[in-house]
Design a protein around this motif. Sequence first.
Motif, PDB file in Angstrom:
ATOM      1  N   VAL A   1      40.610  39.686  38.559  1.00 47.92           N
ATOM      2  CA  VAL A   1      39.862  39.385  39.783  1.00 47.92           C
ATOM      3  C   VAL A   1      39.023  40.596  40.178  1.00 47.92           C
ATOM      4  CG1 VAL A   1      41.519  37.693  40.668  1.00 47.92           C
ATOM      5  CG2 VAL A   1      41.842  40.121  41.183  1.00 47.92           C
ATOM      6  N   PRO A   2      37.923  40.372  40.876  1.00 50.61           N
ATOM      7  CA  PRO A   2      37.106  41.509  41.331  1.00 50.61           C
ATOM      8  C   PRO A   2      37.802  42.327  42.405  1.00 50.61           C
ATOM      9  CG  PRO A   2      36.265  39.446  42.229  1.00 50.61           C
ATOM     10  CD  PRO A   2      37.315  39.078  41.228  1.00 50.61           C
ATOM     11  N   HIS A   3      38.724  41.695  43.123  1.00 53.96           N
ATOM     12  CA  HIS A   3      39.527  42.373  44.136  1.00 53.96           C
ATOM     13  C   HIS A   3      40.768  41.512  44.382  1.00 53.96           C
ATOM     14  CE1 HIS A   3      36.908  39.552  46.299  1.00 53.96           C
ATOM     15  NE2 HIS A   3      37.983  39.330  47.041  1.00 53.96           N
ATOM     16  N   ILE A   4      41.837  42.141  44.863  1.00 51.00           N
ATOM     17  CA  ILE A   4      43.053  41.402  45.167  1.00 51.00           C
ATOM     18  C   ILE A   4      42.825  40.551  46.407  1.00 51.00           C
ATOM     19  CG2 ILE A   4      45.504  41.577  45.718  1.00 51.00           C
ATOM     20  CD1 ILE A   4      44.806  42.499  42.889  1.00 51.00           C
ATOM     21  N   ALA A   5      43.085  39.262  46.290  1.00 51.40           N
ATOM     22  CA  ALA A   5      42.885  38.369  47.429  1.00 51.40           C
ATOM     23  C   ALA A   5      43.856  38.708  48.556  1.00 51.40           C
ATOM     24  CB  ALA A   5      43.088  36.920  46.995  1.00 51.40           C
ATOM     25  N   THR A   6      43.347  38.702  49.772  1.00 52.66           N
ATOM     26  CA  THR A   6      44.173  38.965  50.950  1.00 52.66           C
ATOM     27  C   THR A   6      44.318  37.682  51.758  1.00 52.66           C
ATOM     28  OG1 THR A   6      42.207  39.655  52.174  1.00 52.66           O
ATOM     29  CG2 THR A   6      43.458  41.383  51.048  1.00 52.66           C
TER      30      THR A   6
ATOM     31  N   LYS B   1      39.681  34.981  49.324  1.00 52.23           N
ATOM     32  CA  LYS B   1      39.541  34.291  48.045  1.00 52.23           C
ATOM     33  C   LYS B   1      39.094  35.304  47.003  1.00 52.23           C
ATOM     34  CE  LYS B   1      37.572  30.269  48.042  1.00 52.23           C
ATOM     35  NZ  LYS B   1      36.545  29.185  48.114  1.00 52.23           N
ATOM     36  N   ALA B   2      39.664  35.193  45.810  1.00 54.75           N
ATOM     37  CA  ALA B   2      39.235  36.025  44.691  1.00 54.75           C
ATOM     38  C   ALA B   2      39.138  35.117  43.472  1.00 54.75           C
ATOM     39  CB  ALA B   2      40.222  37.159  44.447  1.00 54.75           C
TER      40      ALA B   2
ATOM     41  N   GLY C   1      38.640  34.623  39.729  1.00 56.33           N
ATOM     42  CA  GLY C   1      38.768  35.472  38.563  1.00 56.33           C
ATOM     43  C   GLY C   1      38.742  34.699  37.257  1.00 56.33           C
TER      44      GLY C   1
ATOM     45  N   GLN D   1      47.452  38.544  39.792  1.00 53.02           N
ATOM     46  CA  GLN D   1      46.074  39.009  39.980  1.00 53.02           C
ATOM     47  C   GLN D   1      45.992  40.470  39.527  1.00 53.02           C
ATOM     48  OE1 GLN D   1      44.007  37.912  43.805  1.00 53.02           O
ATOM     49  NE2 GLN D   1      46.124  37.588  44.457  1.00 53.02           N
TER      50      GLN D   1
ATOM     51  N   ASP E   1      43.295  43.775  39.288  1.00 51.43           N
ATOM     52  CA  ASP E   1      41.955  44.298  39.540  1.00 51.43           C
ATOM     53  C   ASP E   1      41.579  45.286  38.437  1.00 51.43           C
ATOM     54  OD1 ASP E   1      43.140  46.753  40.086  1.00 51.43           O
ATOM     55  OD2 ASP E   1      42.919  46.584  42.264  1.00 51.43           O
TER      56      ASP E   1
END
Length: 320
Positions: free
Chosen positions: A25-30, A34-35, A37, A105, A107
């Motif tokens: 993923v481009p970043h860890i979803a919080t 939404k992420a 990937g 996930q 990064d």
Amino acid sequence: MSAADKRPLDVLAVGDASVDYFVRVPHIATADGKAIGRLLSIQGGGMSANLSAAARFAGARSGLVTAVGSDEPGRQALDRLAAHGVDVSASITVAGGHTWFCVVQLDDTGEKSLVGAVTEVKIPAAAQVSDDLLRTARVVAPLADDLGWALDLATRARAGGAAVAVDLEPGAVSGRWDEVGALARASDLVFCNQGTAEVLAGGDPERCAALLISAGASVVVVTGGRNGAACHSRDESWLARGPQVDVVDTTGAGDALAGAFTGSWILGRPLADSLRAGVATASLCVSHLGSRAYLDAGTGIEATLRNVTLDAAPRLQGIR
């Protein structure tokens, strides 16, 4: 040869074996985020499965008692472990059951966020693990997600002459010191990470180790991620840091350390050497995608062992 040495297994892990789906993923979803990937890989996982495989990697005869579904992921989970020399013959396959799984996930730094989807099948009931089975191993390592379940197995394993190793996760120990203390009293080796130290001792790893040893544990290992790990007993303390590696995935690194340490320790190696083996195996683990991919890579451990920095540390204070 002692009676314990005649047991067919050195290390018996009792607990879980999962399937891990890795998504870059481009970043860890919080929360409420939404992420989107890309699926990278589908691999075998599970804390107990990872520990048993790492113990085998360290040279110990290891086994796993778990419960999986009769689905293809369950079959693959057991087959992959067996291919690495782990005895899975006592594991339980639940007809019509679905093997539990995780979505991981990742990064670009190799850090992870893991979501576990527990199905109706994850670990065997305590009653399904007989005293005779526990007596087949020199050390039994029950999964400590459920402290009461782990304590039941630990108590019975000790009564049968086995040593006990447990890995305490922060979510399992929060607000439950009485059960944590009882499990420590029934354990020879206790592993915990910095999160567990935060819950039990305000983030102080030495105080965390002192509390667990005061409760009855013989050896406590506190892991610190990139900062390495510390090993403590009443008589000695050691600090170890792994070599600089390109971190691909941190999934299972703590399991790899605990398994390799336990396997080395039960084979009679000193605490310092066992810690070195654990940290080296964790370093190999994070260099690959997947918690056991280092086994498939066929990477030799000797060079990594040589590059682990190991130092004696001051003995713990405040042990009762």
